[in-house]
Design a protein around this motif. Structure first.
Motif, PDB file in Angstrom:
ATOM      1  N   UNK A   1      -0.860  -0.472  45.254  1.00 53.52           N
ATOM      2  CA  UNK A   1       0.190  -0.876  46.189  1.00 53.52           C
ATOM      3  C   UNK A   1       0.035  -0.127  47.507  1.00 53.52           C
ATOM      4  N   UNK A   2       0.592  -0.687  48.567  1.00 53.51           N
ATOM      5  CA  UNK A   2       0.566  -0.078  49.899  1.00 53.51           C
ATOM      6  C   UNK A   2       1.782   0.819  50.058  1.00 53.51           C
ATOM      7  N   UNK A   3       1.538   2.072  50.432  1.00 52.43           N
ATOM      8  CA  UNK A   3       2.665   2.993  50.570  1.00 52.43           C
ATOM      9  C   UNK A   3       2.971   3.240  52.044  1.00 52.43           C
ATOM     10  N   UNK A   4       3.828   4.217  52.333  1.00 57.88           N
ATOM     11  CA  UNK A   4       4.437   4.352  53.656  1.00 57.88           C
ATOM     12  C   UNK A   4       3.422   4.644  54.759  1.00 57.88           C
ATOM     13  N   UNK A   5       2.310   5.265  54.405  1.00 59.63           N
ATOM     14  CA  UNK A   5       1.303   5.566  55.424  1.00 59.63           C
ATOM     15  C   UNK A   5       0.352   4.406  55.677  1.00 59.63           C
ATOM     16  N   UNK A   6       0.606   3.272  55.018  1.00 56.63           N
ATOM     17  CA  UNK A   6      -0.224   2.090  55.229  1.00 56.63           C
ATOM     18  C   UNK A   6      -1.445   2.017  54.351  1.00 56.63           C
ATOM     19  N   UNK A   7      -1.689   3.077  53.545  1.00 54.53           N
ATOM     20  CA  UNK A   7      -2.855   3.065  52.662  1.00 54.53           C
ATOM     21  C   UNK A   7      -2.525   2.380  51.347  1.00 54.53           C
ATOM     22  N   UNK A   8      -3.518   1.684  50.786  1.00 55.82           N
ATOM     23  CA  UNK A   8      -3.367   1.068  49.479  1.00 55.82           C
ATOM     24  C   UNK A   8      -3.929   2.021  48.439  1.00 55.82           C
ATOM     25  N   UNK A   9      -3.094   2.385  47.458  1.00 54.01           N
ATOM     26  CA  UNK A   9      -3.454   3.410  46.496  1.00 54.01           C
ATOM     27  C   UNK A   9      -3.285   2.911  45.067  1.00 54.01           C
ATOM     28  N   UNK A  10      -4.067   3.461  44.129  1.00 47.71           N
ATOM     29  CA  UNK A  10      -3.816   3.169  42.717  1.00 47.71           C
ATOM     30  C   UNK A  10      -2.435   3.700  42.324  1.00 47.71           C
ATOM     31  N   UNK A  11      -1.696   2.922  41.571  1.00 49.43           N
ATOM     32  CA  UNK A  11      -0.332   3.291  41.220  1.00 49.43           C
ATOM     33  C   UNK A  11      -0.276   4.638  40.507  1.00 49.43           C
ATOM     34  N   UNK A  12      -1.164   4.851  39.550  1.00 47.54           N
ATOM     35  CA  UNK A  12      -1.123   6.094  38.778  1.00 47.54           C
ATOM     36  C   UNK A  12      -1.332   7.304  39.693  1.00 47.54           C
TER      37      UNK A  12
END
Length: 477
Positions: A387-398
């Motif tokens: 998912x995409x978080x507040x800094x705009x990066x897409x990260x693995x959920x875990x």
């Protein structure tokens, strides 16, 4: 939706009268928001847990009327189906040992329910979707004996012009069926968290609740199977959305604004925007006439109760009659255990408080459409989502959960002055659950992989481990 009604046969005049009252109450509510006429005794937390009654064969047991009569406890109430009940706890001020108080209250009621169920040769299970439920269980014969549920079914089908409900879920496998009543909804049992907030802070908390919905549902997923099909990690999400698929005024059953949804956008100025949307965009389902003062908001609250946003604003009242605002976070499934449920609650309250009190509002950093996409990706793929978080990066959920969000939730609980032992215990459970990649959904799939796709046997194995009281990441398969 909690109140019983006297009849279910409605005339055009009933809808006209209800809409008139709804408009008047919405105007009054607008004045309350302008005047800030809400309780400042905040923050307060609470929860509702929906559960299943099952028989000796691990199949749904439609006996909630007999069960509730024997329980005789106002904290335990009926749900849509005869095999479902809802457990409530007394609200707790959100500081100190709040989560220990919630745990003790829910565990005490759960134990009482188990004892009463045993006297009826039944058992109680908390889970998002009961693995052993079949489509044949979800019929009007098994609808709870309350007029409000019959009326809800009739009105949903009226707005759909008699068209059956189409359930079409693409997950690891594909489920596509037709169903002819709203009883599909009864297969979706949840843990609903309540947060009482001050009117001046409500926008920040509501938007934060929307943003955290994705990590919360991924960390707590417990609904992988429906009718024997392996679908989403939290299949309860698409199931509920499709089980009452009735839109807004712009096209009734296929309108652009759905009654079960993630919502249409962030709140901008106040939570009043949601209630304006309710009145302007959603046809009335249950046009009941209440002979009570306008300030009780009976028509407005009933109408709001038939619109199921995954994060829903609520109007309630303190013991002295002062109106208050609550946010109802509806994304979490039931179970797997009482301690898992309170751990998920602690994670929610800490994370939402940390985000809501940041100097920069997170809704300025994460577009609503991205928050919505995150939510459905997390419900679909669970801990495997990106998912995409507040800094705009897409990260693995875990990775996101372990490296950023659990520490952030701990920080938020510290701001709330939550007892350190409560913080360590309950966030430790969430951390270990994520580290071991063992949610309720992943445990169910692991059991099926090692044993068989026998849904009754899976339900039995799940029940046995639930009885241990151990958090799900400590269960064997």
């Amino acid at each position: 939706m909690g109140d019983e009604i006297t009849h279910s046969n409605f005339q055009a005049s009933d809808f006209e009268n209800f809409n008139r009252c709804l408009k008047a109450e919405t105007r009054l509510l607008g004045k309350w928001f302008q005047e800030g006429a809400f309780s400042d005794r905040v923050p307060v937390c609470g929860l509702e847990m929906e559960a299943w009654l099952i028989d000796a064969r691990a199949l749904p047991a439609p006996v909630n009327r007999e069960f509730l009569e024997k329980m005789n406890n106002p904290l335990v109430v009926p749900e849509l189906a005869k095999f479902n009940v809802e457990l409530n706890v007394d609200p707790a001020e959100l500081h100190g040992k709040a989560f220990s108080r919630l745990f003790n209250g829910l565990q005490r009621t759960w134990n009482d329910c188990q004892r009463v169920a045993a006297g009826l040769d039944t058992r109680l299970v908390m889970v998002g979707i009961l693995p052993s439920v079949s489509q044949q269980d979800l019929t009007l014969v098994n609808m709870s004996e309350m007029k409000r549920y019959r009326a809800l079914n009739e009105q949903v089908l009226r707005l759909r012009e008699g068209k059956p409900l189409m359930l079409d879920i693409h997950g690891r496998e594909h489920l596509n069926i037709l169903h002819h009543d709203v009883m599909l909804e009864s297969a979706t049992t949840s843990l609903q968290l309540h947060l009482k907030v001050a009117v001046g802070d409500a926008v920040r908390y509501y938007n934060a609740a929307q943003i955290v919905s994705a990590p919360l549902v991924a960390a707590s997923a417990n609904s992988p199977y429906l009718f024997g099909k392996d679908l989403w990690d939290e299949t309860r999400i698409p199931l509920f959305e499709q089980s009452v698929e009735v839109g807004g005024f712009a096209g009734a059953s296929r309108g652009p604004v759905r009654r079960v949804s993630f919502g249409t956008g962030y709140v901008k100025e106040s939570l009043f925007e949601c209630f304006v949307e309710n009145e302007q965009h959603f046809p009335v389902l249950l046009p009941i006439a209440f002979d009570e003062p306008e300030r009780q908001m009976r028509h407005l609250r009933l109408h709001n109760g038939t619109i199921w946003r995954w994060n829903r604003p609520l109007i309630g009242y303190d013991d002295d009659g002062t109106p208050h605002l609550r946010i109802e976070h509806r994304v979490l499934p039931g179970g797997p255990t009482v301690v898992d449920s309170i751990a998920s609650a602690a994670f929610f309250y800490g994370l939402v408080h940390a985000l809501a009190t940041r100097d920069v509002a997170p809704e300025y950093q994460l577009p609503f459409a991205t928050a919505r996409d995150n939510f459905y990706a997390a419900a679909h793929h669970g801990l495997d989502a990106h998912i995409t978080w507040l800094d705009g990066r897409k990260l693995p959920m875990q990775t996101l959960l372990l490296d950023q969000l659990i520490p952030l939730a701990r920080y938020g609980l510290g701001l709330l002055d939550i007892d350190s032992e409560d913080r360590d215990l309950y966030l430790g459970i969430v951390r270990d659950r994520i580290r071991n990649a063992c949610t309720g959904a992943s445990w169910q799939r692991a059991w099926v992989t090692r044993r068989s796709r026998d849904m009754q046997a899976l339900t039995e194995a799940y029940y046995e481990r639930q009885q241990s009281g151990l958090p799900v990441h400590e269960w064997d398969t």
